[in-house]
Structures are given as C-alpha cells and as structure tokens.
Design an enzyme around this catalytic site. Structure first.
Site, PDB file in Angstrom:
ATOM      1  N   CYS A 106       5.163  -3.855  -3.482  1.00 37.07           N
ATOM      2  CA  CYS A 106       5.369  -3.805  -4.929  1.00 37.07           C
ATOM      3  C   CYS A 106       4.876  -2.454  -5.409  1.00 37.07           C
ATOM      4  O   CYS A 106       3.731  -2.079  -5.136  1.00 37.07           O
ATOM      5  CB  CYS A 106       4.608  -4.940  -5.613  1.00 37.07           C
ATOM      6  SG  CYS A 106       4.819  -4.978  -7.407  1.00 37.07           S
ATOM      7  N   VAL A 107       5.740  -1.746  -6.112  1.00 34.53           N
ATOM      8  CA  VAL A 107       5.387  -0.416  -6.586  1.00 34.53           C
ATOM      9  C   VAL A 107       5.743  -0.257  -8.059  1.00 34.53           C
ATOM     10  O   VAL A 107       6.658  -0.896  -8.561  1.00 34.53           O
ATOM     11  CB  VAL A 107       6.084   0.700  -5.774  1.00 34.53           C
ATOM     12  CG1 VAL A 107       5.645   0.667  -4.323  1.00 34.53           C
ATOM     13  CG2 VAL A 107       7.586   0.585  -5.863  1.00 34.53           C
TER      14      VAL A 107
END
Length: 126
Positions: A106-107
C-alpha cells in the site's frame, strides 16, 4: 505461454490504452488498477469509502469474468491519495479478504488518475 485479454462489461471502461486484465497460462490473472468509477454512469464516487467499495466491485467483476473470485487473489497493490485514509480503506479491504488475505503493498501516490482517492490492482491464481 498463452496470454488472453479479459475485459468485463460490468467494470468501467479503461481510461487509457490498457486491458482490464491479462490471463497468463490459463490460471494467472494480472489486473489493471481499478478506481471507484461506477460502470453504470461512468462517474467517480466521492468519498474514499465509496471509492474503495466501488473499486472492489469493479475488481470483482473482472475476477468473475476470468472465472475467479476474491479467494483466488494472491497479491494486491493499493494506492491511496492520502495515507490518512489508510484505516478507513483498510477496514473495507478486510471485508473482501476475511480469511487468508493476500500479500499486499500500500503506497501513497501524489496523484491518481481522474483525481481518484483509491486504486487497487491484483494478481490472482486459479
């Protein structure tokens, strides 16, 4: 190795020159990122919660078109416009993978297509 393009009429049209997904070897599916766009009217949902739910609905339509479902997902990549939305998006994410969730990254992204707040892509194996 066999490569088959899979698009779903139940997911919004691509916003660029790409396919919804590519099935490789008959059992590995790579999806393009899915946004919170409602395929019925082409409109982006407003809140991160609404976008997350719609993006998952779009992902589910693509998985189903390939004869798969969320239980076949082995890896996801989630993009958030604001990491401050992580808890809210994560709570919704967890409802789609209640047992044995896939690997995930997750970015936070400076910008997502069409001003989206959430995007998800997946790899699934049947």
């Amino acid at each position: 190795m066999e490569k088959k393009i899979i698009n779903s009429k139940k997911a919004p049209a691509a916003v660029g020159p790409y396919s919804h997904s590519v099935l490789v070897g008959g059992n590995i599916l790579y999806t393009s990122g899915q946004l919170g766009i409602d395929p019925a009217d082409g409109v982006m949902k407003e809140t991160v919660a609404e976008q997350t739910k719609q993006a998952f609905a779009n992902l589910g339509a693509i998985l189903n078109e390939a004869g798969m479902d969320y239980s076949d997902v082995v890896k996801t990549l989630v993009f958030l416009k604001d990491m401050g939305d992580f808890a809210e998006a994560n709570k919704i994410y967890a409802t789609y993978f209640p047992n044995n969730p896939p690997a995930r990254s997750c970015v936070e992204a400076a910008a997502l297509p069409l001003g989206a707040l959430f995007e998800i892509e997946a790899i699934a194996v049947k």
